[in-house]
Design an enzyme around this catalytic site. Structure first.
Site, PDB file in Angstrom:
ATOM      1  N   GLU A 109      -9.563   3.801   1.994  1.00  0.00           N
ATOM      2  CA  GLU A 109      -9.038   4.003   0.637  1.00  0.00           C
ATOM      3  C   GLU A 109      -7.930   3.046   0.259  1.00  0.00           C
ATOM      4  OE1 GLU A 109      -5.710   4.997   2.740  1.00  0.00           O
ATOM      5  OE2 GLU A 109      -7.786   5.490   3.258  1.00  0.00           O
ATOM      6  N   ARG A 162      -7.552  -0.131   0.621  1.00  0.00           N
ATOM      7  CA  ARG A 162      -8.036  -1.352  -0.037  1.00  0.00           C
ATOM      8  C   ARG A 162      -8.470  -1.089  -1.473  1.00  0.00           C
ATOM      9  NH1 ARG A 162     -12.523  -2.111   4.463  1.00  0.00           N
ATOM     10  NH2 ARG A 162     -10.791  -1.133   5.566  1.00  0.00           N
ATOM     11  N   ASP A 173       1.378   5.893   5.989  1.00  0.00           N
ATOM     12  CA  ASP A 173       0.390   5.051   5.303  1.00  0.00           C
ATOM     13  C   ASP A 173       0.960   4.420   4.036  1.00  0.00           C
ATOM     14  OD1 ASP A 173      -2.079   3.956   5.717  1.00  0.00           O
ATOM     15  OD2 ASP A 173      -3.170   5.437   4.555  1.00  0.00           O
ATOM     16  N   ASP A 233     -12.332   7.039   3.770  1.00  0.00           N
ATOM     17  CA  ASP A 233     -11.148   6.769   4.566  1.00  0.00           C
ATOM     18  C   ASP A 233     -10.764   5.291   4.549  1.00  0.00           C
ATOM     19  OD1 ASP A 233      -9.005   7.445   6.173  1.00  0.00           O
ATOM     20  OD2 ASP A 233     -10.123   7.222   8.056  1.00  0.00           O
ATOM     21  N   LYS A 244       0.855  -1.190   0.000  1.00  0.00           N
ATOM     22  CA  LYS A 244       0.000   0.000   0.000  1.00  0.00           C
ATOM     23  C   LYS A 244       0.890   1.239   0.000  1.00  0.00           C
ATOM     24  CE  LYS A 244      -3.325   2.519   2.881  1.00  0.00           C
ATOM     25  NZ  LYS A 244      -4.062   2.533   4.173  1.00  0.00           N
ATOM     26  N   LYS A 281     -10.128  12.438   8.689  1.00  0.00           N
ATOM     27  CA  LYS A 281      -9.740  11.962  10.022  1.00  0.00           C
ATOM     28  C   LYS A 281      -9.836  13.117  11.006  1.00  0.00           C
ATOM     29  CE  LYS A 281      -6.462   8.666   8.021  1.00  0.00           C
ATOM     30  NZ  LYS A 281      -7.084   7.387   8.415  1.00  0.00           N
ATOM     31  N   ASP A 296      -2.609  10.237   3.817  1.00  0.00           N
ATOM     32  CA  ASP A 296      -4.034   9.889   3.860  1.00  0.00           C
ATOM     33  C   ASP A 296      -4.765  10.845   4.782  1.00  0.00           C
ATOM     34  OD1 ASP A 296      -6.532   8.703   3.857  1.00  0.00           O
ATOM     35  OD2 ASP A 296      -5.965   7.174   5.334  1.00  0.00           O
TER      36      ASP A 296
END
Length: 584
Positions: free
Chosen positions: A439, A441, A377, A437, A352, A364, A357
């Site tokens: 995202e 995946r 992330d 959020d 990933k 968030k 993010d």
């Protein structure tokens, strides 16, 4: 901006190596730093730009790397020489002699003297001061305990006693010994140190080799400090480390070299995660990947796909996440192929790669959301690229490895993905976005389809995917999810060698009911309950059934809150797993 690199000529095809009678070895790097001849093998760490001046003029996206006018400090490259020796500890000369001792090793007689023969010998040479001083320091050999004493009478200026706990053989304990030796070297500004065990009774030849490897790893990672973004920092002074009493010869040299190669990848992984989002954009991450391929171009090649190319491949899920950012997406594909020999396995490592993010429109917010840490992330991508670097140095045979990262940012703008949008992945499956959020995946979905299309027989993906996994397993254990018992055994066995902690989680198929959509094939999140499991079930929809696949959620161990630094988690396990597949 600059990235700290680890290089050695053993990591390059254009180097020369030789052995010495003390079972040390030396190589002459030709990539970053030109070294003077030395009787020991040298690990050279040097600072090189994340992108060149020419790259600054390349594109709008790379220009964003100068946001905040952040520039690195110049840094001299420390050179550490390793040697495996069989000499009397009393005769060793240098700054610090670090001795690892178990609780049993420090047992004392009725006169409060050591029973252990080696500690007895050192104590006798020091006229009893070692036993007296360590008793006053309450040193009992417990794990994590250490004491550094400056006592006259030895060839070493200081002696450090490091607790190994109750175990006589443990990768974690020996790695901690190396870390403690490095910490002592930093504190004392030492240039020459040695590490030994108080007792090697019961250790097989293989255990001694593994111990030397773990000590090397601990020392290298312990001495490393990422000071690129500090206005002032101390320069490391450590020049050499001798490993005493664990044997000499070709096999231990190979183990030390292997540990250094893996550490090079771990350090790269750490510094990639540490780099802030205003420095490490998707474009800069892609440039870093290309540099790895260029450095090891005898076995690695790079293919970087831009937005237009990803559109042609119908990567709608990935591109939807990237749509709001001013920094365009860059899809990274490195391919490792051995320079000769038959390829018996094709595997893929997918990471990933969210360089930042924000959460998107589901931004968030609130205490504990950790938005300020969302530079990490891309910890999965860092592990994958760190493994690529290490494997480029090790050069295993018989295996083809694809390193895949769908790099982008999850931001907010008028062009961004909205809650309720329906997007289409490259395998044709449709996804209703009920949370922007969730995202990671979405990016992994298209990356997994791409990995399958490369003909990979086995795929491992790594992602800082869910807070739910951190709640379940805490900050030091990664969750693994796979339908394949065989793959689970392989990766867990690799983690036991690396010392990284994994725990297999269930793939509860009944939870998929929570992922059903009324208007699309699926939603992208099933709510809070079992969140790490439903995330894994989502990813499973984008992997061919004939492919063995595992998902590793490393949201916990990717970052150390205590050290406020990246850990490089995942690199070591990936390297060991690939090597296992290269020999089967």
């Amino acid at each position: 901006m600059a990235a700290l690199r680890v290089s050695s000529a053993l990591a390059s095809s254009s180097t020369s190596c030789s052995s010495s009678s003390s079972s040390s070895f030396h190589c002459y790097p030709s990539i970053f730093t030109k070294l003077q001849s030395s009787p020991f093998w040298s690990l050279s760490i040097s600072v090189t730009p994340l992108y060149s001046r020419k790259a600054k003029r390349m594109a709008h996206s790379i220009a964003y790397a100068t946001l905040g006018l952040t520039q690195p400090n110049p840094s001299d490259a420390p050179k550490i020489s390793f040697a495996a020796k069989e000499i009397d500890l009393v005769e060793w000369k240098g700054d610090i002699l670090a001795v690892g001792a178990t609780e049993k090793d420090v047992a004392r007689d009725e006169c409060s003297k050591f029973k252990n023969p080696l500690l007895q010998k050192l104590d006798s040479k020091l006229s009893g001061l070692l036993s007296e001083a360590s008793f006053e320091e309450d040193f009992s050999g417990k794990s994590g305990q250490s004491t550094v004493l400056r006592l006259p009478g030895l060839g070493s200026k200081r002696i450090a006693l490091v607790g190994l706990g109750s175990l006589t053989s443990s990768t974690t304990a020996y790695r901690s010994l190396g870390e403690a030796a490095a910490a002592a070297a930093k504190s004392a500004q030492a240039s020459n140190i040695a590490v030994a065990l108080a007792s090697t009774d019961g250790l097989s030849i293989e255990s001694k080799l593994s111990s030397a490897s773990a000590i090397t790893t601990g020392a290298l990672l312990g001495i490393f400090e990422d000071n690129r973004f500090k206005s002032e920092s101390k320069k490391p002074t450590l020049k050499s480390l001798d490993i005493l009493g664990l044997g000499t010869g070709t096999e231990i040299e190979k183990k030390i070299k292997h540990a250094a190669d893996v550490c090079a990848g771990v350090i790269l992984g750490r510094e990639l995660v540490n780099a802030p989002a205003n420095v490490l954009t998707p474009a800069v991450l892609a440039e870093e990947a290309k540099k790895i391929a260029s450095t090891y171009n005898d076995v690695l090649s790079a293919n970087i796909l831009d937005v237009e190319q990803c559109t042609k491949l119908k990567m709608g899920s990935y591109l939807a996440v990237a749509a709001a950012s001013a920094n365009p997406a860059h899809f990274i594909h490195l391919c490792y192929k051995p320079s000769s020999g038959e390829i018996k396995k094709k595997i893929a490592l997918v990471g990933k790669g969210l360089t930042f993010d924000s959460g998107g429109y589901n931004i968030k917010t609130g205490p504990g959301c950790s938005i300020e840490l969302m530079k990490f992330d891309m910890g999965g991508a860092a592990a994958v690229l760190g493994a690529a670097k290490a494997l480029g140095q090790i050069k295993p045979s018989g295996v083809e490895v694809h390193f895949i990262v769908a790099a982008c940012e999850n931001m907010i703008s008028g062009t961004g993905m909205r809650p309720g949008d329906i997007i289409t992945a490259s395998n044709g499956k449709t996804i209703e976005v009920n949370n922007t959020d969730a995202e990671g995946r979405l990016t992994l979905a298209d990356a997994l389809v791409y990995a399958c299309n490369q003909g990979a027989e086995k795929i491992v993906d790594l992602a800082t995917l869910t807070g739910a996994c951190v709640v379940a397993l805490g900050p030091s254990i990664a969750g693994i999810f796979t339908p394949s018992d065989d793959l689970a055994k392989e990766v867990v066995a690799a983690s036991e060698v690396s010392g990284e902690k994994l725990w297999r989680m269930p793939m509860e198929e009944s939870y998929w009911d929570n992922m059903k959509s009324g208007v699309a094939d699926m939603v992208n999140t099933g709510g809070r309950q079992g969140g790490a499991i439903t995330a894994a079930l989502f990813l499973k929809q984008f992997v061919d059934e004939k492919v063995q696949w595992m998902h590793i959620d490393l949201a916990g161990p990717v970052w150390s809150d205590k050290k406020k630094n990246a850990t490089g988690f995942g690199v070591s396990t990936l390297v060991e797993w690939v090597l296992k597949n290269s020999t089967n």
